[in-house]
Design a protein around this motif. Structure first.
Motif, PDB file in Angstrom:
ATOM      1  N   THR A   1     -19.559  -1.459   7.502  1.00 37.70           N
ATOM      2  CA  THR A   1     -18.925  -0.205   7.096  1.00 37.70           C
ATOM      3  C   THR A   1     -19.770   0.490   6.041  1.00 37.70           C
ATOM      4  O   THR A   1     -20.753  -0.057   5.531  1.00 37.70           O
ATOM      5  CB  THR A   1     -17.516  -0.458   6.521  1.00 37.70           C
ATOM      6  N   GLN A   2     -19.348   1.660   5.683  1.00 32.81           N
ATOM      7  CA  GLN A   2     -20.052   2.425   4.655  1.00 32.81           C
ATOM      8  C   GLN A   2     -19.910   1.748   3.286  1.00 32.81           C
ATOM      9  O   GLN A   2     -20.814   1.817   2.465  1.00 32.81           O
ATOM     10  CB  GLN A   2     -19.497   3.862   4.590  1.00 32.81           C
ATOM     11  N   VAL A   3     -18.813   1.085   3.057  1.00 30.28           N
ATOM     12  CA  VAL A   3     -18.594   0.394   1.784  1.00 30.28           C
ATOM     13  C   VAL A   3     -19.658  -0.679   1.587  1.00 30.28           C
ATOM     14  O   VAL A   3     -20.204  -0.828   0.487  1.00 30.28           O
ATOM     15  CB  VAL A   3     -17.174  -0.224   1.739  1.00 30.28           C
ATOM     16  N   GLU A   4     -20.006  -1.413   2.637  1.00 23.84           N
ATOM     17  CA  GLU A   4     -21.043  -2.437   2.533  1.00 23.84           C
ATOM     18  C   GLU A   4     -22.389  -1.809   2.216  1.00 23.84           C
ATOM     19  O   GLU A   4     -23.132  -2.313   1.368  1.00 23.84           O
ATOM     20  CB  GLU A   4     -21.134  -3.252   3.832  1.00 23.84           C
ATOM     21  N   ARG A   5     -22.701  -0.709   2.835  1.00 24.21           N
ATOM     22  CA  ARG A   5     -23.979  -0.036   2.561  1.00 24.21           C
ATOM     23  C   ARG A   5     -24.036   0.457   1.123  1.00 24.21           C
ATOM     24  O   ARG A   5     -25.069   0.325   0.466  1.00 24.21           O
ATOM     25  CB  ARG A   5     -24.169   1.137   3.540  1.00 24.21           C
ATOM     26  N   ASP A   6     -22.918   0.976   0.628  1.00 22.47           N
ATOM     27  CA  ASP A   6     -22.879   1.433  -0.768  1.00 22.47           C
ATOM     28  C   ASP A   6     -23.046   0.270  -1.742  1.00 22.47           C
ATOM     29  O   ASP A   6     -23.759   0.378  -2.739  1.00 22.47           O
ATOM     30  CB  ASP A   6     -21.542   2.147  -1.063  1.00 22.47           C
ATOM     31  N   LEU A   7     -22.415  -0.857  -1.423  1.00 21.31           N
ATOM     32  CA  LEU A   7     -22.573  -2.046  -2.282  1.00 21.31           C
ATOM     33  C   LEU A   7     -23.994  -2.580  -2.244  1.00 21.31           C
ATOM     34  O   LEU A   7     -24.521  -3.036  -3.276  1.00 21.31           O
ATOM     35  CB  LEU A   7     -21.582  -3.138  -1.841  1.00 21.31           C
ATOM     36  N   ASP A   8     -24.642  -2.542  -1.082  1.00 19.15           N
ATOM     37  CA  ASP A   8     -26.022  -3.002  -0.981  1.00 19.15           C
ATOM     38  C   ASP A   8     -26.948  -2.085  -1.784  1.00 19.15           C
ATOM     39  O   ASP A   8     -27.901  -2.564  -2.422  1.00 19.15           O
ATOM     40  CB  ASP A   8     -26.471  -3.005   0.495  1.00 19.15           C
ATOM     41  N   LEU A   9     -26.696  -0.773  -1.771  1.00 15.41           N
ATOM     42  CA  LEU A   9     -27.523   0.145  -2.555  1.00 15.41           C
ATOM     43  C   LEU A   9     -27.341  -0.063  -4.051  1.00 15.41           C
ATOM     44  O   LEU A   9     -28.297   0.017  -4.814  1.00 15.41           O
ATOM     45  CB  LEU A   9     -27.187   1.607  -2.187  1.00 15.41           C
ATOM     46  N   LYS A  10     -26.114  -0.368  -4.493  1.00 14.90           N
ATOM     47  CA  LYS A  10     -25.847  -0.613  -5.907  1.00 14.90           C
ATOM     48  C   LYS A  10     -26.493  -1.893  -6.392  1.00 14.90           C
ATOM     49  O   LYS A  10     -26.982  -1.982  -7.506  1.00 14.90           O
ATOM     50  CB  LYS A  10     -24.342  -0.684  -6.161  1.00 14.90           C
ATOM     51  N   SER A  11     -26.493  -2.941  -5.554  1.00 14.11           N
ATOM     52  CA  SER A  11     -27.038  -4.228  -5.972  1.00 14.11           C
ATOM     53  C   SER A  11     -28.557  -4.275  -5.887  1.00 14.11           C
ATOM     54  O   SER A  11     -29.192  -5.102  -6.534  1.00 14.11           O
ATOM     55  CB  SER A  11     -26.449  -5.357  -5.125  1.00 14.11           C
ATOM     56  N   ALA A  12     -29.170  -3.392  -5.119  1.00 11.43           N
ATOM     57  CA  ALA A  12     -30.633  -3.406  -4.965  1.00 11.43           C
ATOM     58  C   ALA A  12     -31.346  -2.664  -6.054  1.00 11.43           C
ATOM     59  O   ALA A  12     -30.985  -2.108  -6.944  1.00 11.43           O
ATOM     60  CB  ALA A  12     -31.016  -2.798  -3.627  1.00 11.43           C
TER      61      ALA A  12
END
Length: 109
Positions: free
Chosen positions: A98-109
């Motif tokens: 989902t988009q939530v996972e992509r947003d979390l991956d961008l925040k953690s990277a």
């Protein structure tokens, strides 16, 4: 005539199966062995049976309580960590793709 004893049956005290209580067995085994050991050493050192039984029972009681508290603390901490991990894994499975996972991956990277 005589029914065979089922080894899977456990000991029940006050309506509770003691084999299901975490840390119960080890606490009592260490308490009993420590109490016997300290009692025997006290008897060998003083040759006073009355004193050695009191010291042995006291060390049994204190050893059992101390081991029980330490073991239960560690058990509770592990259980709390397992619950946190279970919740994180549930959220990961929920957000996967989902988009939530992509947003979390961008925040953690």
């Amino acid at each position: 005539m005589d029914e065979p004893v089922d080894p899977s049956k456990s000991f029940i005290i006050f309506g509770r199966d003691i084999s299901q209580i975490p840390c119960f067995r080890n606490s009592f085994l260490y308490g009993i062995s420590g109490g016997i050991g300290v009692g025997v050493l006290t008897f060998l050192g003083t040759s006073r049976a009355h004193l050695s039984t009191h010291v042995g029972f006291g060390s049994f009681f204190c050893g059992t309580i101390i081991y029980w508290m330490g073991c239960r603390y560690q058990w509770s901490a592990k259980r709390f960590e397992q619950q946190q991990l279970r919740e994180a894994m549930r959220r990961q499975a929920l957000y996967e793709g989902t988009q939530v996972e992509r947003d979390l991956d961008l925040k953690s990277a």
